[in-house]
Scaffold this active site. Structure first.
Site, PDB file in Angstrom:
ATOM      1  CB  THR A 158       0.130   3.773   3.414  1.00  0.00           C
ATOM      2  OG1 THR A 158       0.007   5.133   3.767  1.00  0.00           O
ATOM      3  CG2 THR A 158       1.551   3.294   3.662  1.00  0.00           C
ATOM      4  N   GLY A 188       5.341  11.311   7.908  1.00  0.00           N
ATOM      5  CA  GLY A 188       4.637  10.270   8.642  1.00  0.00           C
ATOM      6  C   GLY A 188       5.561   9.167   9.111  1.00  0.00           C
ATOM      7  CG  HIS A 211      -3.224   8.943  12.962  1.00  0.00           C
ATOM      8  ND1 HIS A 211      -3.410   9.357  14.247  1.00  0.00           N
ATOM      9  CD2 HIS A 211      -2.946  10.063  12.244  1.00  0.00           C
ATOM     10  CE1 HIS A 211      -3.258  10.675  14.312  1.00  0.00           C
ATOM     11  NE2 HIS A 211      -2.986  11.121  13.099  1.00  0.00           N
ATOM     12  N   GLY A 212      -0.083   7.875  10.926  1.00  0.00           N
ATOM     13  CA  GLY A 212       1.358   7.823  11.082  1.00  0.00           C
ATOM     14  C   GLY A 212       1.870   8.378  12.391  1.00  0.00           C
TER      15      GLY A 212
HETATM   16  N1  GLY Z   1       0.864   5.819   7.625  1.00  0.00           N
HETATM   17  C1  GLY Z   1       1.069   6.766   6.615  1.00  0.00           C
HETATM   18  C2  GLY Z   1       1.111   8.143   7.089  1.00  0.00           C
HETATM   19  O1  GLY Z   1       0.540   8.459   8.118  1.00  0.00           O
HETATM   20  O2  GLY Z   1       1.715   8.952   6.442  1.00  0.00           O
END
Ligand code: GLY
Length: 291
Positions: A158, A188, A211-212
């Site tokens: 990201t 996310g 971890h979104g």
């Molecule tokens: N932080 C990016 C996602 O989890 O989509």
């Protein structure tokens, strides 16, 4: 600037750091010329969307169906204006479409085929999956499908930028393909204001990576920015919020932040996170990057 938290193989880390440094220079050039923070973060994120090393725009990861769905958001701290796109079909520069949503002002967040329709109404051309898919993204997806993934867990990528301009305004922008092999329609933290992206001139601006789902559940970006009101050490403040997220959700990630006075900081509790910063004041400029 960040280019994603997670795990990047050792031999790829230098290239990720260099990509972030180049993108930070793109934003810095705009600020140096007296441009706005929101123009700087959009241009910097576009640079990484165009860099195939990163999981945004060209190089975005593939979902469970082997197609690309893109998330992005941009926010300016002076007015709290913002725009975003979620689970959007392939377009080369999602952050520019998020910016168009912000400037249009009718709505903040567009999703899926509605986001594509909005983008085309503003003159953006659709891309094909083949145009955005890199061999590296395909190989990682194929390995996951075959149960032979070689990279550990959340591989990151990201991209995000925060900036403060000479007028004292802050802005944040974030863009991603999300998580490899994610479910179709999964959204996310990136396009969700207050989770992955937040800017408020009263405090500062933040962009997250990792971890979104955990960043959404902890309203991470708005809490870390508003927590600046009580923070004395920026790095310690960011690290404490990431620790709290891990304690409450079991998940990890990274964050970049600029406060309303122009101090920049970053933190991660993943193995790697590529990043770069350009600092400029009356005394001159300095730059750092890493992964
Ligand atoms: N932080 C990016 C996602 O989890 O989509």
């Amino acid at each position: 600037m960040h280019g994603g938290a997670g795990y990047i193989a050792a031999e790829r880390r230098a290239a990720h750091a260099e990509g972030c440094a180049r993108a930070a220079e793109v934003g810095a050039a705009i600020l140096r010329a007296g441009g706005s923070a929101v123009d700087a973060v959009e241009a910097a994120v576009r640079a990484l969307e165009d860099d195939p090393l990163f999981n945004a725009g060209t190089g975005a990861c593939l979902n469970e169906d082997g197609v690309i769905e893109l998330d992005a958001a941009i926010m300016e701290g002076a007015t709290l204006r913002a725009g975003g796109v979620a689970a959007m079909p392939p377009f080369k520069n999602p952050i520019a479409i998020a910016r168009a949503a912000m400037e249009d002002g009718r709505h903040v967040l567009y999703a899926a085929h509605g986001a594509a329709r909005f983008a085309m109404s503003k003159g953006f051309a659709r891309a094909t999956v083949d145009e955005l898919r890199t061999d590296h993204a395909y190989d990682r997806w194929r390995a996951l499908k075959d149960g032979q993934a070689t990279e550990k867990g959340y591989a990151g990528g990201t991209v995000g930028a925060v900036a403060r301009d000479a007028q004292g305004h802050v802005a944040a922008a974030t863009s991603t393909g999300g998580m490899m092999d994610k479910a179709a329609g999964r959204v996310g933290d990136t396009p969700l204001l207050g989770a992955g992206t937040w800017a408020d001139d009263d405090h500062g601006a933040a962009s997250t990576t990792g971890h979104g789902e955990a960043f959404i559940r902890t309203a991470f970006a708005v809490r870390v920015v508003e927590g600046l009101a009580h923070a004395t050490d920026l790095e310690a403040h960011l690290a404490a919020d990431l620790s709290r997220m891990r304690a409450r959700t079991g998940s990890c990630g990274g964050v970049i932040l600029v406060d309303c006075k122009g101090s920049a900081a970053w933190a991660r509790n993943t193995e790697t996170m590529s990043w770069a910063v350009v600092r400029m004041d009356g005394a001159g400029e300095s730059r750092e990057s890493g992964a």
